[in-house]
Design a protein around this motif. Structure first.
Motif, PDB file in Angstrom:
ATOM      1  N   ILE A 118       0.815  -1.212   0.000  1.00 53.12           N
ATOM      2  CA  ILE A 118       0.000   0.000   0.000  1.00 53.12           C
ATOM      3  C   ILE A 118       0.848   1.260   0.000  1.00 53.12           C
ATOM      4  O   ILE A 118       0.436   2.297  -0.532  1.00 53.12           O
ATOM      5  N   LEU A 119       2.063   1.192   0.563  1.00 53.33           N
ATOM      6  CA  LEU A 119       2.955   2.353   0.599  1.00 53.33           C
ATOM      7  C   LEU A 119       3.985   2.333  -0.524  1.00 53.33           C
ATOM      8  O   LEU A 119       4.639   3.352  -0.790  1.00 53.33           O
ATOM      9  N   ALA A 120       4.174   1.171  -1.159  1.00 49.00           N
ATOM     10  CA  ALA A 120       5.194   0.977  -2.197  1.00 49.00           C
ATOM     11  C   ALA A 120       6.599   1.210  -1.656  1.00 49.00           C
ATOM     12  O   ALA A 120       7.481   1.692  -2.359  1.00 49.00           O
ATOM     13  N   VAL A 121       6.799   0.829  -0.394  1.00 46.82           N
ATOM     14  CA  VAL A 121       8.133   0.825   0.207  1.00 46.82           C
ATOM     15  C   VAL A 121       8.285  -0.480   0.981  1.00 46.82           C
ATOM     16  O   VAL A 121       7.296  -1.072   1.432  1.00 46.82           O
ATOM     17  N   HIS A 122       9.511  -0.942   1.134  1.00 50.70           N
ATOM     18  CA  HIS A 122       9.734  -2.166   1.898  1.00 50.70           C
ATOM     19  C   HIS A 122       9.376  -1.929   3.362  1.00 50.70           C
ATOM     20  O   HIS A 122       9.685  -0.882   3.942  1.00 50.70           O
ATOM     21  N   GLN A 123       8.739  -2.930   3.943  1.00 48.00           N
ATOM     22  CA  GLN A 123       8.092  -2.784   5.243  1.00 48.00           C
ATOM     23  C   GLN A 123       9.049  -2.373   6.356  1.00 48.00           C
ATOM     24  O   GLN A 123       8.684  -1.587   7.243  1.00 48.00           O
ATOM     25  N   MET A 124      10.295  -2.866   6.343  1.00 49.89           N
ATOM     26  CA  MET A 124      11.201  -2.536   7.442  1.00 49.89           C
ATOM     27  C   MET A 124      11.641  -1.075   7.417  1.00 49.89           C
ATOM     28  O   MET A 124      12.126  -0.549   8.403  1.00 49.89           O
ATOM     29  N   SER A 125      11.434  -0.400   6.284  1.00 48.75           N
ATOM     30  CA  SER A 125      11.839   1.005   6.181  1.00 48.75           C
ATOM     31  C   SER A 125      10.873   1.946   6.879  1.00 48.75           C
ATOM     32  O   SER A 125      11.178   3.126   7.063  1.00 48.75           O
ATOM     33  N   ALA A 128       2.352  -1.212  23.486  1.00 48.30           N
ATOM     34  CA  ALA A 128       1.431  -1.016  22.361  1.00 48.30           C
ATOM     35  C   ALA A 128       2.021  -0.043  21.357  1.00 48.30           C
ATOM     36  O   ALA A 128       2.630   0.963  21.727  1.00 48.30           O
ATOM     37  N   TYR A 129       1.848  -0.348  20.076  1.00 43.03           N
ATOM     38  CA  TYR A 129       2.267   0.592  19.029  1.00 43.03           C
ATOM     39  C   TYR A 129       1.683   0.169  17.694  1.00 43.03           C
ATOM     40  O   TYR A 129       1.210  -0.949  17.525  1.00 43.03           O
ATOM     41  N   ARG A 130       1.730   1.090  16.755  1.00 39.22           N
ATOM     42  CA  ARG A 130       1.512   0.830  15.340  1.00 39.22           C
ATOM     43  C   ARG A 130       2.652   1.497  14.586  1.00 39.22           C
ATOM     44  O   ARG A 130       3.301   2.415  15.097  1.00 39.22           O
ATOM     45  N   SER A 131       2.877   1.068  13.378  1.00 36.06           N
ATOM     46  CA  SER A 131       3.882   1.717  12.547  1.00 36.06           C
ATOM     47  C   SER A 131       3.507   3.183  12.342  1.00 36.06           C
ATOM     48  O   SER A 131       2.334   3.507  12.145  1.00 36.06           O
ATOM     49  N   VAL A 132       4.504   4.041  12.386  1.00 34.43           N
ATOM     50  CA  VAL A 132       4.308   5.462  12.087  1.00 34.43           C
ATOM     51  C   VAL A 132       5.290   5.819  10.970  1.00 34.43           C
ATOM     52  O   VAL A 132       6.436   6.192  11.225  1.00 34.43           O
ATOM     53  N   PRO A 133       4.881   5.678   9.715  1.00 36.79           N
ATOM     54  CA  PRO A 133       5.782   5.998   8.610  1.00 36.79           C
ATOM     55  C   PRO A 133       6.182   7.469   8.632  1.00 36.79           C
ATOM     56  O   PRO A 133       5.471   8.309   9.208  1.00 36.79           O
ATOM     57  N   PRO A 134       7.323   7.812   8.015  1.00 34.10           N
ATOM     58  CA  PRO A 134       7.647   9.231   7.848  1.00 34.10           C
ATOM     59  C   PRO A 134       6.445   9.984   7.295  1.00 34.10           C
ATOM     60  O   PRO A 134       5.716   9.477   6.433  1.00 34.10           O
ATOM     61  N   ALA A 135       6.235  11.198   7.773  1.00 38.43           N
ATOM     62  CA  ALA A 135       4.970  11.899   7.539  1.00 38.43           C
ATOM     63  C   ALA A 135       4.672  12.136   6.065  1.00 38.43           C
ATOM     64  O   ALA A 135       3.501  12.250   5.681  1.00 38.43           O
ATOM     65  N   HIS A 136       5.698  12.203   5.221  1.00 41.99           N
ATOM     66  CA  HIS A 136       5.459  12.493   3.802  1.00 41.99           C
ATOM     67  C   HIS A 136       5.053  11.261   3.005  1.00 41.99           C
ATOM     68  O   HIS A 136       4.615  11.379   1.860  1.00 41.99           O
ATOM     69  N   ILE A 137       5.188  10.076   3.589  1.00 42.94           N
ATOM     70  CA  ILE A 137       4.858   8.842   2.875  1.00 42.94           C
ATOM     71  C   ILE A 137       3.355   8.588   2.970  1.00 42.94           C
ATOM     72  O   ILE A 137       2.792   8.521   4.059  1.00 42.94           O
TER      73      ILE A 137
END
Length: 547
Positions: free
Chosen positions: A82-89, A104-113
């Protein structure tokens, strides 16, 4: 090198023509994604499979037999897609973020992604999806992710909610082939309700060499085929609905699966049994690029991070620089890949850290936490009769060397010749004859790992605390609304890259992308969200009141 550079220049020269023509037509795009299955499709050469609808679709489409997910399990794979980036990034590599027990957490991708459907929505596409999200910055089900990605998400996904003439992007997940559908109690329930047809018998299936030939294993594989037949019937219904609604001639169809078979030593692993998937792209005659032949096979390497850039290119939308993939599914749009990459990290309570690179012939796996068995007592998987049979055979010493390997401490390096050894049971990492290949593949993996971020370099507990301090989900700050006397409204997010939604007079929420023109006395509401954070409270303003 000169030939490769020349081909790249030619490809780039052809891109404007292709994308301009497609963008002018504003094609609809429907992505259908089955769960947990490898290429068990007649059109991909499986003589046991009963998949008449997919076979019919493939007969007018391009088949991509060398397509690979970035992980062998759903949530990391779906995040990467869905993001078109590798998950560990982006901190989405563990299965799952929500199952981490220490904080507890969820992934927080860089804000521009941003998810690529949000970029489509921003450009006027109507976007919809089915009930399963599972992006790691969301939970599994609809309604748990950022509001900004989809116009509709839920149990009845359809293109029928859009405005007249509005193009759509739909992402429909089909669950009939999921691992769970082979659990004995689920099989009994499905048979009792008549939702499964027994089109394949256990004596018809082929048992891969990493399994013993056991009746329980044959039954599970046969049931998997029967579940796939059920999924195929749903594909047929979707295609007929497109036809009935007069949309088939302006809709590009992509069908694939979210990772390999939902069977042990396939799902969750980064062997081809876990990451190699079938993919079909159907171009209607009115949208077909020059040189595309129906009922054709393209053997180039495709990664799941290539789907998003391909869809954006078809829609005439610039592919963001942060995306790791390229428009491989659009003919002549991008130079072909030399390699695909995959990763395996924590699975439930079991820590792994594996990275893989594959070309057209060889697979190299680097086990960064070596000397641990691949097989573990994952309670969900242990419900499979196949897994129970494997544990019993392993305890009784009845597995041969190829079958034992998954249960034994894994070496730091694995190398396989996929052409000679498609099941990856003969590790060549110590072969003197393949020393040069090992060096080349090791170097390719090292280069890739150096080029992208990898949150697995940080302990998961620390990553969790960085994303959600004190185990609490951060809340996005509300945006500010400004309305001038002419009724032009500007919504300014608190942080530049927040996604912003709005609605007028209590209507449906829409994605904000440019100033709005409001009627007199209209009430405007706005809210913001950053992926992985809770959405903001809504802000209200009206034309009559101005600021």
């Amino acid at each position: 090198m000169r030939i490769r550079l020349t081909m790249a220049i030619l490809c780039l020269a052809l891109v404007p023509l292709t994308t301009n023509v497609l963008a002018q037509q504003r094609p609809n795009i429907l992505l259908i994604m089955a769960e947990d299955m490898s290429a068990r499709v007649g059109a991909f050469g499986d003589d046991v499979a009963v998949t008449p609808n997919l076979d019919r679709l493939a007969s007018t489409s391009i088949r991509y037999p060398n397509t690979f997910t970035t992980a062998g399990v759903c949530a990391p794979s779906r995040a990467a897609h869905i993001l078109a980036v590798h998950q560990m990034s982006v901190g989405a590599q563990h299965m799952r973020t929500r199952s981490f027990k220490e904080s507890a957490y969820r992934s927080v991708p860089p804000a521009h992604i941003k998810a690529y459907p949000e970029l489509l929505r921003r450009q006027g596409y109507y976007t919809f999806t089915s009930s399963k999200l599972d992006y790691q910055f969301s939970n599994t089900s609809a309604g748990s992710g950022p509001f900004s990605i989809w116009d509709y998400e839920g149990a009845q996904p359809t293109w029928q909610g859009r405005a007249e003439g509005q193009p759509f992007f739909g992402f429909v997940t089909l669950t009939q082939s999921h691992e769970r559908q082979m659990f004995p109690n689920v099989v009994v329930a499905n048979n009792a309700t008549g939702t499964r047809s027994q089109v394949v018998n256990p004596n018809e299936v082929l048992v891969p060499p990493y399994y013993p030939d056991h009746p329980a294993i044959r039954r599970d594989i046969a049931q998997h085929y029967n579940n796939i037949f059920s999924m195929d019937q749903t594909v047929g219904k979707l295609l007929r609905q497109l036809e009935d609604d007069g949309l088939a001639d302006n809709t590009i169809i992509i069908w694939t699966t979210d990772h390999g078979d939902g069977l042990p030593r396939a799902k969750r692993e980064i062997y081809d049994s876990g990451i190699k998937v079938p993919l079909i792209v159907h171009w209607p005659a009115s949208l077909k690029p020059a040189g595309v032949s129906p009922n054709s096979i393209d053997k180039k390497l495709i990664s799941f991070v290539d789907i998003g850039p391909s869809v954006l290119t078809v829609a005439g939308i610039q592919v963001p620089d942060y995306m790791h993939g390229s428009a491989q599914l659009v003919p002549n749009a991008s130079p072909e890949r030399d390699y695909i990459y995959a990763a395996k990290d924590r699975l439930d309570g079991f820590n792994f850290r594996e990275r893989a690179v594959r070309d057209g012939q060889f697979k190299y796996i680097n086990n960064l936490l070596p000397d641990k068995p691949g097989a573990t007592h994952i309670s969900y998987r242990d419900q499979l009769a196949t897994m129970q049979a494997l544990w019993q055979h392993q305890a009784a010493g009845k597995l041969n060397a190829a079958q034992r390997f998954w249960f034994e401490p894994r070496p730091a390096e694995e190398l396989y010749d996929i052409v000679v050894d498609p099941h990856e049971i003969n590790n060549l990492a110590d072969s003197a004859e393949q020393a040069a290949t090992l060096t080349r593949m090791r170097s390719a993996l090292t280069d890739w790992r150096g080029a992208i971020a990898d949150y697995s370099k940080t302990a998961e507990l620390q990553m969790a605390k960085d994303f959600w301090p004190d185990g609490e989900q951060p809340v996005t700050q509300a945006p500010r609304i400004s309305i001038n006397t002419a009724g032009t409204a500007i919504i300014v997010p608190s942080a530049a890259n927040d996604s912003v939604g709005y609605r007028v007079n209590g209507g449906p929420w829409r994605l904000y992308s440019k100033p709005l023109s409001l009627p007199k006395n209209a009430i405007l509401e706005a809210k913001s969200v950053r992926y992985g954070w809770a959405e903001s409270q809504s802000t209200r303003a009206s034309h009559s009141l101005g600021d």
